[in-house]
Design a protein around this motif. Sequence first.
Motif, short mmCIF file in Angstrom:
data_model
loop_
_atom_site.label_atom_id
_atom_site.label_comp_id
_atom_site.label_asym_id
_atom_site.label_seq_id
_atom_site.Cartn_x
_atom_site.Cartn_y
_atom_site.Cartn_z
N GLN A 120 0.90 -1.21 -0.05
CA GLN A 120 -0.09 -0.12 0.12
C GLN A 120 0.89 1.03 -0.05
N VAL A 121 0.70 2.06 -1.00
CA VAL A 121 1.37 3.48 -1.25
C VAL A 121 0.64 4.31 -1.84
N ALA A 122 0.64 5.42 -1.30
CA ALA A 122 0.04 6.68 -1.98
C ALA A 122 -1.24 6.26 -2.48
N GLY A 123 -2.23 5.63 -1.53
CA GLY A 123 -3.39 5.40 -1.69
C GLY A 123 -3.86 4.02 -2.64
N LEU A 124 -2.65 3.36 -2.98
CA LEU A 124 -2.67 2.26 -4.22
C LEU A 124 -2.45 1.25 -3.33
N SER A 125 -3.20 0.01 -3.95
CA SER A 125 -2.89 -1.41 -3.50
C SER A 125 -2.09 -2.10 -4.65
N VAL A 126 -0.79 -2.42 -4.33
CA VAL A 126 0.06 -2.96 -5.53
C VAL A 126 0.40 -4.41 -5.28
N PRO A 127 0.12 -5.32 -6.20
CA PRO A 127 0.37 -6.70 -6.27
C PRO A 127 1.95 -7.03 -5.83
N GLY A 128 2.33 -7.85 -4.96
CA GLY A 128 3.54 -8.47 -4.92
C GLY A 128 3.63 -9.60 -5.86
N CYS A 129 4.65 -9.56 -6.62
CA CYS A 129 4.79 -10.48 -7.67
C CYS A 129 6.42 -10.93 -7.85
N LYS A 130 6.77 -11.68 -8.62
CA LYS A 130 8.19 -12.15 -8.68
C LYS A 130 8.72 -11.68 -10.10
N THR A 131 8.18 -11.44 -11.11
CA THR A 131 8.58 -10.76 -12.30
C THR A 131 7.66 -10.01 -13.03
N TYR A 132 8.28 -8.96 -13.84
CA TYR A 132 7.35 -7.87 -14.44
C TYR A 132 6.31 -8.53 -15.40
N SER A 133 6.56 -9.72 -15.96
CA SER A 133 5.72 -10.29 -16.96
C SER A 133 4.33 -10.78 -16.32
N GLU A 134 4.13 -10.91 -15.03
CA GLU A 134 3.12 -11.19 -14.18
C GLU A 134 1.98 -10.08 -14.20
N VAL A 135 2.32 -9.22 -14.57
CA VAL A 135 1.28 -8.04 -14.92
C VAL A 135 1.44 -7.65 -16.45
N LYS A 136 0.34 -6.92 -16.83
CA LYS A 136 0.43 -6.47 -18.22
C LYS A 136 1.32 -5.17 -18.42
N VAL A 137 1.42 -4.80 -19.50
CA VAL A 137 2.34 -3.71 -19.94
C VAL A 137 1.63 -2.42 -19.44
N GLY A 138 2.23 -1.57 -18.61
CA GLY A 138 1.75 -0.28 -18.11
C GLY A 138 0.87 -0.52 -16.77
N GLU A 139 1.12 -1.78 -16.34
CA GLU A 139 0.41 -1.97 -14.89
C GLU A 139 1.51 -1.77 -13.80
N ILE A 140 0.77 -1.39 -12.85
CA ILE A 140 1.92 -1.08 -11.62
C ILE A 140 2.29 -2.51 -10.87
N ILE A 141 3.34 -2.73 -10.29
CA ILE A 141 3.84 -3.99 -9.82
C ILE A 141 4.91 -3.70 -8.48
N ALA A 142 4.72 -4.66 -7.63
CA ALA A 142 5.81 -4.78 -6.52
C ALA A 142 6.51 -5.88 -6.52
N LEU A 143 7.94 -5.80 -6.55
CA LEU A 143 8.54 -6.94 -6.56
C LEU A 143 10.08 -6.86 -5.85
N VAL A 144 10.62 -7.86 -5.80
CA VAL A 144 12.04 -7.79 -5.32
C VAL A 144 13.06 -7.61 -6.27
N GLY A 145 13.86 -6.34 -6.46
CA GLY A 145 14.79 -6.20 -7.38
C GLY A 145 16.00 -6.73 -7.29
N SER A 146 16.94 -6.83 -8.24
CA SER A 146 18.20 -7.63 -8.17
C SER A 146 19.11 -7.17 -7.00
#
Length: 276
Positions: free
Chosen positions: A211-237
Amino acid sequence: MSNNQIDQQPLVTLLSDFGDRDVYVGIMKGVIAQINPRLTVVDLTHQIPPQDIAAARFSLMNAYAHFPVGTVHLAVVDPGVGSKRRAIAVEFTQGFLVGPDNGIFSGVLSQSPAIAAVELTNLNYWRTPQPSKTFHGRDIFAPVAANLASGVPLKQLGQEIDPVSLVNLDIGNCKQTTTSVVGCIQYIDHFGNLVSNIPASYVQGKSWYVQVAGLSVPGCKTYSEVKVGEIIALVGSHGWVEIAINCGDAHSQLQINLQDVLEVLFFSENQTSEYC
């Protein structure tokens, strides 16, 4: 020496906010080469935003472990150049740090504490006893780093100081509750990804969202788990939870900035997640 051993001088890394338009970086390399042309010099980055000590701290903290033990890391982001701020060299388990005492090394030292530190007071290892008031990278830090990498003992470079006295750049710590972890944005990279100060270990093996700035952002493993242009949370390199937009710029699109608060929340076993 066996055939498997390599006679190699220690590495020197360079990090600064000098950019690549001017000759400042090249001049520092020239000073190093004058002292020891056999040294290998690696550019970490010279695109740190001007005077952004926090960005320099983060970048060096996430780079040092990828270099051989004994590497000398020279970092110059120095808005206090010419003032009474100390010029320092620090020994830690992985090697040495050379630069201003303004908190730039506090990220590294939070992971690998200092063994010893000196204030660079021995003018014999400066380029000139009358250094420029605006370019200590050339006149103090580059020659000291070259001498240190060439085998000059740390204690010979100046007055010993207590490592506890080194400036710590406080970006705040993340805080864990029974159901979440609260942290903040500590770095924004070239892609506009918003890197938090929440380590990967907090979310490993769990279902989570941010939760950040009024948004709920899914926690995923890779960018490809959401569509292009969608917000995502993940662990970076680098090993920190970050907020990103698949093929987009989260910083500019979401208007989330450094030090902004975010919260990682976890799903209980009875909850069904619609996220990744």
